[in-house]
Design a protein around this motif. Structure first.
Motif, PDB file in Angstrom:
ATOM      1  N   ARG A   3     -42.754 -60.064 -18.698  1.00 35.23           N
ATOM      2  CA  ARG A   3     -41.426 -59.592 -19.076  1.00 35.23           C
ATOM      3  C   ARG A   3     -40.525 -59.754 -17.848  1.00 35.23           C
ATOM      4  O   ARG A   3     -40.776 -59.187 -16.798  1.00 35.23           O
ATOM      5  N   TYR A   4     -39.496 -60.568 -18.002  1.00 33.66           N
ATOM      6  CA  TYR A   4     -38.551 -60.846 -16.916  1.00 33.66           C
ATOM      7  C   TYR A   4     -37.300 -59.999 -17.079  1.00 33.66           C
ATOM      8  O   TYR A   4     -36.830 -59.774 -18.196  1.00 33.66           O
ATOM      9  N   TYR A   5     -36.751 -59.562 -15.949  1.00 30.97           N
ATOM     10  CA  TYR A   5     -35.580 -58.696 -15.950  1.00 30.97           C
ATOM     11  C   TYR A   5     -34.409 -59.388 -15.264  1.00 30.97           C
ATOM     12  O   TYR A   5     -34.590 -60.132 -14.309  1.00 30.97           O
ATOM     13  N   SER A   6     -33.214 -59.098 -15.774  1.00 30.05           N
ATOM     14  CA  SER A   6     -31.992 -59.580 -15.128  1.00 30.05           C
ATOM     15  C   SER A   6     -30.950 -58.468 -15.195  1.00 30.05           C
ATOM     16  O   SER A   6     -31.003 -57.591 -16.068  1.00 30.05           O
ATOM     17  N   ILE A   7     -30.017 -58.517 -14.271  1.00 33.22           N
ATOM     18  CA  ILE A   7     -28.985 -57.493 -14.186  1.00 33.22           C
ATOM     19  C   ILE A   7     -27.843 -57.835 -15.141  1.00 33.22           C
ATOM     20  O   ILE A   7     -27.402 -58.976 -15.211  1.00 33.22           O
ATOM     21  N   THR A   8     -27.366 -56.829 -15.840  1.00 35.80           N
ATOM     22  CA  THR A   8     -26.215 -56.995 -16.722  1.00 35.80           C
ATOM     23  C   THR A   8     -24.929 -56.788 -15.903  1.00 35.80           C
ATOM     24  O   THR A   8     -24.976 -56.364 -14.734  1.00 35.80           O
ATOM     25  N   ASN A   9     -23.798 -57.031 -16.521  1.00 31.83           N
ATOM     26  CA  ASN A   9     -22.522 -56.773 -15.849  1.00 31.83           C
ATOM     27  C   ASN A   9     -22.370 -55.293 -15.505  1.00 31.83           C
ATOM     28  O   ASN A   9     -21.827 -54.952 -14.453  1.00 31.83           O
ATOM     29  N   MET A  10     -22.875 -54.420 -16.379  1.00 31.08           N
ATOM     30  CA  MET A  10     -22.841 -52.980 -16.079  1.00 31.08           C
ATOM     31  C   MET A  10     -23.695 -52.660 -14.849  1.00 31.08           C
ATOM     32  O   MET A  10     -23.328 -51.821 -14.036  1.00 31.08           O
ATOM     33  N   GLY A  11     -24.842 -53.336 -14.726  1.00 29.69           N
ATOM     34  CA  GLY A  11     -25.707 -53.139 -13.567  1.00 29.69           C
ATOM     35  C   GLY A  11     -25.042 -53.612 -12.289  1.00 29.69           C
ATOM     36  O   GLY A  11     -25.122 -52.953 -11.246  1.00 29.69           O
ATOM     37  N   LYS A  12     -24.375 -54.756 -12.374  1.00 24.50           N
ATOM     38  CA  LYS A  12     -23.646 -55.270 -11.204  1.00 24.50           C
ATOM     39  C   LYS A  12     -22.559 -54.289 -10.794  1.00 24.50           C
ATOM     40  O   LYS A  12     -22.388 -53.995  -9.601  1.00 24.50           O
ATOM     41  N   ALA A  13     -21.828 -53.772 -11.772  1.00 30.29           N
ATOM     42  CA  ALA A  13     -20.758 -52.813 -11.480  1.00 30.29           C
ATOM     43  C   ALA A  13     -21.327 -51.542 -10.844  1.00 30.29           C
ATOM     44  O   ALA A  13     -20.729 -50.987  -9.910  1.00 30.29           O
ATOM     45  N   ALA A  14     -22.478 -51.086 -11.319  1.00 36.50           N
ATOM     46  CA  ALA A  14     -23.107 -49.889 -10.752  1.00 36.50           C
ATOM     47  C   ALA A  14     -23.525 -50.123  -9.305  1.00 36.50           C
ATOM     48  O   ALA A  14     -23.365 -49.241  -8.455  1.00 36.50           O
ATOM     49  N   LEU A  15     -24.054 -51.318  -9.010  1.00 32.66           N
ATOM     50  CA  LEU A  15     -24.434 -51.637  -7.625  1.00 32.66           C
ATOM     51  C   LEU A  15     -23.212 -51.702  -6.718  1.00 32.66           C
ATOM     52  O   LEU A  15     -23.235 -51.201  -5.592  1.00 32.66           O
ATOM     53  N   ILE A  16     -22.159 -52.320  -7.200  1.00 31.20           N
ATOM     54  CA  ILE A  16     -20.934 -52.431  -6.396  1.00 31.20           C
ATOM     55  C   ILE A  16     -20.361 -51.042  -6.131  1.00 31.20           C
ATOM     56  O   ILE A  16     -19.974 -50.727  -5.000  1.00 31.20           O
ATOM     57  N   LYS A  17     -20.337 -50.197  -7.161  1.00 27.93           N
ATOM     58  CA  LYS A  17     -19.840 -48.826  -7.004  1.00 27.93           C
ATOM     59  C   LYS A  17     -20.677 -48.070  -5.981  1.00 27.93           C
ATOM     60  O   LYS A  17     -20.147 -47.361  -5.120  1.00 27.93           O
ATOM     61  N   SER A  18     -21.992 -48.225  -6.058  1.00 31.68           N
ATOM     62  CA  SER A  18     -22.893 -47.549  -5.130  1.00 31.68           C
ATOM     63  C   SER A  18     -22.657 -48.020  -3.696  1.00 31.68           C
ATOM     64  O   SER A  18     -22.599 -47.220  -2.763  1.00 31.68           O
ATOM     65  N   LYS A  19     -22.491 -49.332  -3.515  1.00 30.07           N
ATOM     66  CA  LYS A  19     -22.247 -49.878  -2.177  1.00 30.07           C
ATOM     67  C   LYS A  19     -20.909 -49.390  -1.630  1.00 30.07           C
ATOM     68  O   LYS A  19     -20.808 -49.008  -0.454  1.00 30.07           O
TER      69      LYS A  19
END
Length: 110
Positions: A76-92
């Motif tokens: 099972r392969y995982y990839s980041i969604t746009n929501m995930g990218k936004a959450a990482l950017i917010k966290s950074k």
């Protein structure tokens, strides 16, 4: 959907998925986390976090092809969604903001 805040380990898993690109499956994520953090990571914990991140909409998963090397099992392969990218950017951005308000002397070594 659960809350949209990331705990530290969720953030590390998301960052690892981003780093691994198309090769982000649970065992590779565990190996990469251990390599970079020096902390032993249990596969079951990573699976639980991946499920939670998928429930939050931060990652999506898909099954790869079955291989004889895995006894016919599929990864099972995982990839980041746009929501995930936004959450990482917010966290950074939050971390950068907090780092910027720490007086220089507060972190100087003695």
């Amino acid at each position: 959907m659960k809350g949209t805040n990331l705990c530290e380990f969720e953030e590390l898993v998301l960052l690892t998925i981003a780093a691994l690109l198309s090769d982000a499956y649970s065992v590779a994520i565990c190996d990469e986390l251990e390599k970079h953090t020096g902390r032993s990571t249990k596969l079951g914990v990573v699976h639980a976090v991946l499920n939670r991140l998928e429930e939050k909409g931060f990652v999506k998963s898909k099954l790869g092809e079955a291989t004889s090397a895995r006894g016919g099992k599929r990864k099972r392969y995982y990839s980041i969604t746009n929501m995930g990218k936004a959450a990482l950017i917010k966290s950074k951005e939050l971390r950068d903001q907090l780092w910027s308000i720490i007086p220089e002397m507060a972190l100087k070594r003695i």
